[in-house]
Design a protein around this motif. Structure first.
Motif, PDB file in Angstrom:
ATOM      1  N   ALA A   1      94.334 -29.969 -29.871  1.00 26.10           N
ATOM      2  CA  ALA A   1      93.963 -31.383 -29.845  1.00 26.10           C
ATOM      3  C   ALA A   1      94.870 -32.112 -28.866  1.00 26.10           C
ATOM      4  N   SER A   2      94.378 -33.246 -28.338  1.00 27.62           N
ATOM      5  CA  SER A   2      95.126 -34.004 -27.325  1.00 27.62           C
ATOM      6  C   SER A   2      95.656 -33.052 -26.257  1.00 27.62           C
ATOM      7  N   VAL A   3      94.753 -32.298 -25.660  1.00 22.26           N
ATOM      8  CA  VAL A   3      95.121 -31.207 -24.767  1.00 22.26           C
ATOM      9  C   VAL A   3      95.831 -31.741 -23.523  1.00 22.26           C
ATOM     10  N   GLN A   4      97.028 -31.243 -23.281  1.00 22.20           N
ATOM     11  CA  GLN A   4      97.749 -31.581 -22.065  1.00 22.20           C
ATOM     12  C   GLN A   4      97.290 -30.673 -20.934  1.00 22.20           C
ATOM     13  N   SER A   5      97.412 -31.149 -19.714  1.00 27.38           N
ATOM     14  CA  SER A   5      96.980 -30.354 -18.567  1.00 27.38           C
ATOM     15  C   SER A   5      97.744 -29.041 -18.512  1.00 27.38           C
ATOM     16  N   ALA A   6      97.066 -27.992 -18.082  1.00 27.04           N
ATOM     17  CA  ALA A   6      97.604 -26.631 -17.962  1.00 27.04           C
ATOM     18  C   ALA A   6      97.859 -25.992 -19.325  1.00 27.04           C
ATOM     19  N   SER A   7      97.160 -26.500 -20.371  1.00 23.67           N
ATOM     20  CA  SER A   7      97.265 -25.882 -21.694  1.00 23.67           C
ATOM     21  C   SER A   7      96.287 -24.716 -21.779  1.00 23.67           C
ATOM     22  N   GLY A   8      96.784 -23.585 -22.287  1.00 22.31           N
ATOM     23  CA  GLY A   8      95.952 -22.398 -22.384  1.00 22.31           C
ATOM     24  C   GLY A   8      95.460 -22.161 -23.796  1.00 22.31           C
ATOM     25  N   LEU A   9      94.258 -21.618 -23.896  1.00 24.40           N
ATOM     26  CA  LEU A   9      93.709 -21.170 -25.172  1.00 24.40           C
ATOM     27  C   LEU A   9      93.447 -19.677 -25.005  1.00 24.40           C
ATOM     28  N   GLY A  10      94.322 -18.860 -25.583  1.00 23.68           N
ATOM     29  CA  GLY A  10      94.281 -17.433 -25.314  1.00 23.68           C
ATOM     30  C   GLY A  10      94.965 -17.123 -23.994  1.00 23.68           C
ATOM     31  N   ARG A  11      94.753 -15.917 -23.505  1.00 22.63           N
ATOM     32  CA  ARG A  11      95.436 -15.469 -22.288  1.00 22.63           C
ATOM     33  C   ARG A  11      94.679 -15.798 -21.015  1.00 22.63           C
ATOM     34  N   GLU A  12      93.396 -16.183 -21.118  1.00 24.59           N
ATOM     35  CA  GLU A  12      92.564 -16.255 -19.921  1.00 24.59           C
ATOM     36  C   GLU A  12      91.996 -17.640 -19.623  1.00 24.59           C
ATOM     37  N   ALA A  13      91.944 -18.530 -20.601  1.00 23.81           N
ATOM     38  CA  ALA A  13      91.323 -19.845 -20.410  1.00 23.81           C
ATOM     39  C   ALA A  13      92.388 -20.942 -20.418  1.00 23.81           C
ATOM     40  N   THR A  14      92.372 -21.787 -19.386  1.00 18.49           N
ATOM     41  CA  THR A  14      93.345 -22.870 -19.247  1.00 18.49           C
ATOM     42  C   THR A  14      92.625 -24.143 -18.835  1.00 18.49           C
ATOM     43  N   LEU A  15      92.950 -25.260 -19.492  1.00 20.18           N
ATOM     44  CA  LEU A  15      92.310 -26.540 -19.190  1.00 20.18           C
ATOM     45  C   LEU A  15      93.222 -27.374 -18.294  1.00 20.18           C
ATOM     46  N   PHE A  16      92.640 -27.934 -17.233  1.00 18.94           N
ATOM     47  CA  PHE A  16      93.381 -28.785 -16.296  1.00 18.94           C
ATOM     48  C   PHE A  16      92.703 -30.150 -16.211  1.00 18.94           C
ATOM     49  N   HIS A  17      93.525 -31.205 -16.120  1.00 17.27           N
ATOM     50  CA  HIS A  17      93.004 -32.559 -15.931  1.00 17.27           C
ATOM     51  C   HIS A  17      94.149 -33.452 -15.469  1.00 17.27           C
ATOM     52  N   ASP A  18      93.789 -34.681 -15.056  1.00 13.73           N
ATOM     53  CA  ASP A  18      94.817 -35.651 -14.650  1.00 13.73           C
ATOM     54  C   ASP A  18      94.695 -36.933 -15.460  1.00 13.73           C
ATOM     55  N   CYS A  19      94.204 -36.807 -16.689  1.00 11.44           N
ATOM     56  CA  CYS A  19      94.035 -37.982 -17.546  1.00 11.44           C
ATOM     57  C   CYS A  19      95.406 -38.420 -18.071  1.00 11.44           C
ATOM     58  N   PRO A  20      95.802 -39.682 -17.904  1.00  6.75           N
ATOM     59  CA  PRO A  20      97.137 -40.112 -18.352  1.00  6.75           C
ATOM     60  C   PRO A  20      97.325 -40.043 -19.866  1.00  6.75           C
ATOM     61  N   ALA A  21      96.265 -40.306 -20.616  1.00 10.49           N
ATOM     62  CA  ALA A  21      96.331 -40.201 -22.078  1.00 10.49           C
ATOM     63  C   ALA A  21      95.198 -39.280 -22.515  1.00 10.49           C
ATOM     64  N   SER A  22      95.570 -38.102 -22.981  1.00 17.33           N
ATOM     65  CA  SER A  22      94.562 -37.087 -23.300  1.00 17.33           C
ATOM     66  C   SER A  22      93.819 -37.418 -24.589  1.00 17.33           C
ATOM     67  N   GLU A  23      92.509 -37.524 -24.476  1.00 19.90           N
ATOM     68  CA  GLU A  23      91.639 -37.629 -25.646  1.00 19.90           C
ATOM     69  C   GLU A  23      90.636 -36.486 -25.575  1.00 19.90           C
ATOM     70  N   LEU A  24      91.198 -35.275 -25.482  1.00 20.36           N
ATOM     71  CA  LEU A  24      90.413 -34.062 -25.326  1.00 20.36           C
ATOM     72  C   LEU A  24      90.770 -33.071 -26.423  1.00 20.36           C
TER      73      LEU A  24
END
Length: 257
Positions: A96-119
């Motif tokens: 929750a509130s995923v920060q940029s370059a956060s990985g879920l498992g070894r292969e999937a990583t989420l990237f964004h430039d949102c100042p306040a994460s609502e992801l």
């Protein structure tokens, strides 16, 4: 004991119990009422257990099998793969509130430039009859003030091994969303200090969501291929939920012209 494989004695007892209940059912019209009343009580208790077992078994057996790597692929494919997030349960199922370059498992990583994460990013269990992948990934986006949002999927070493400019790399996916949005996919191939990139838009209006990357149109140095990864880029994702029910890759040599 749960998980214990029935032995010969267990199977013999089960067959004896089945024969006994068969005899009782056949003789029910002539059984004395006191005995019939007792048998009815026993049968009701047994029925509850049997219905519980059937309900659980039918639900579990209807789900796609964990670890499944079966999916349609070209007959001449020399490599095919489904990433771990769509194949088996991850140690951490969601963020929750995923920060940029956060990985879920070894292969999937989420990237964004949102100042306040609502992801939020979460692995979900697929339950539809049409699903071949045991799991999917669900992305929930609320307010989004950034300029980009992408999910990077790292491909294994086998994808790079023997890769040439004669290869076509195919991506198949199943996408669900609350409201329409554009999704682009970008294949990245690192060879030495350089990275070749091919961008395609997912044809979300098609029944089969599929794109191909033709390496013939790149300047790929076949002797220096190091790794591949895919960026899934979401355009205008605010206030939306996107579920990637499946994601598979396959590779095949292009026919000689």
């Amino acid at each position: 004991m749960a998980g214990r494989k029935p032995g010969p004695i267990d199977r013999m007892v089960q067959r004896g119990a089945l024969r006994a209940w068969t005899r009782r059912a056949e003789a029910a019209s002539d059984t004395p009422l006191d005995e019939l009343k007792r048998q009815r009580s026993d049968a009701r208790r047994l029925k509850w257990q049997l219905e519980t077992l059937l309900h659980t078994a039918e639900n579990r057996l209807a789900l796609p099998a964990i670890g499944n790597q079966s999916f349609p692929r070209p007959h001449d494919a020399d490599w095919a793969w489904r990433p771990e997030a769509w194949t088996g349960p991850l140690p951490v199922r969601g963020i929750a509130s995923v920060q940029s370059a956060s990985g879920l498992g070894r292969e999937a990583t989420l990237f964004h430039d949102c100042p306040a994460s609502e992801l939020t990013l979460r692995q979900v269990r697929n339950t539809r009859e049409a699903d071949l992948a045991p799991f999917g990934l669900r992305l929930d986006v609320f307010r989004f003030q950034g300029s980009y949002l992408s999910l990077a999927v790292e491909l294994p070493e086998a994808a790079a091994r023997g890769l040439t400019r004669r290869h076509l790399l195919r991506l198949d996916t199943i996408v669900e969303m609350e409201k329409p949005l554009e999704i682009f996919v970008r294949l990245n191939v690192k060879h030495g200090p350089n990275v070749e990139q091919i961008v395609r838009e997912l044809p979300l209006g098609d029944e089969d969501v599929r794109v191909e990357f033709d390496l013939a149109y790149t300047k790929l140095n076949e002797k220096r291929v190091e790794k591949l990864w895919l960026d899934i880029i979401f355009e205008g994702p605010q206030m939306n939920q996107v579920v990637l029910r499946d994601l598979t890759f396959s590779r095949r040599p292009r026919a000689e012209l």
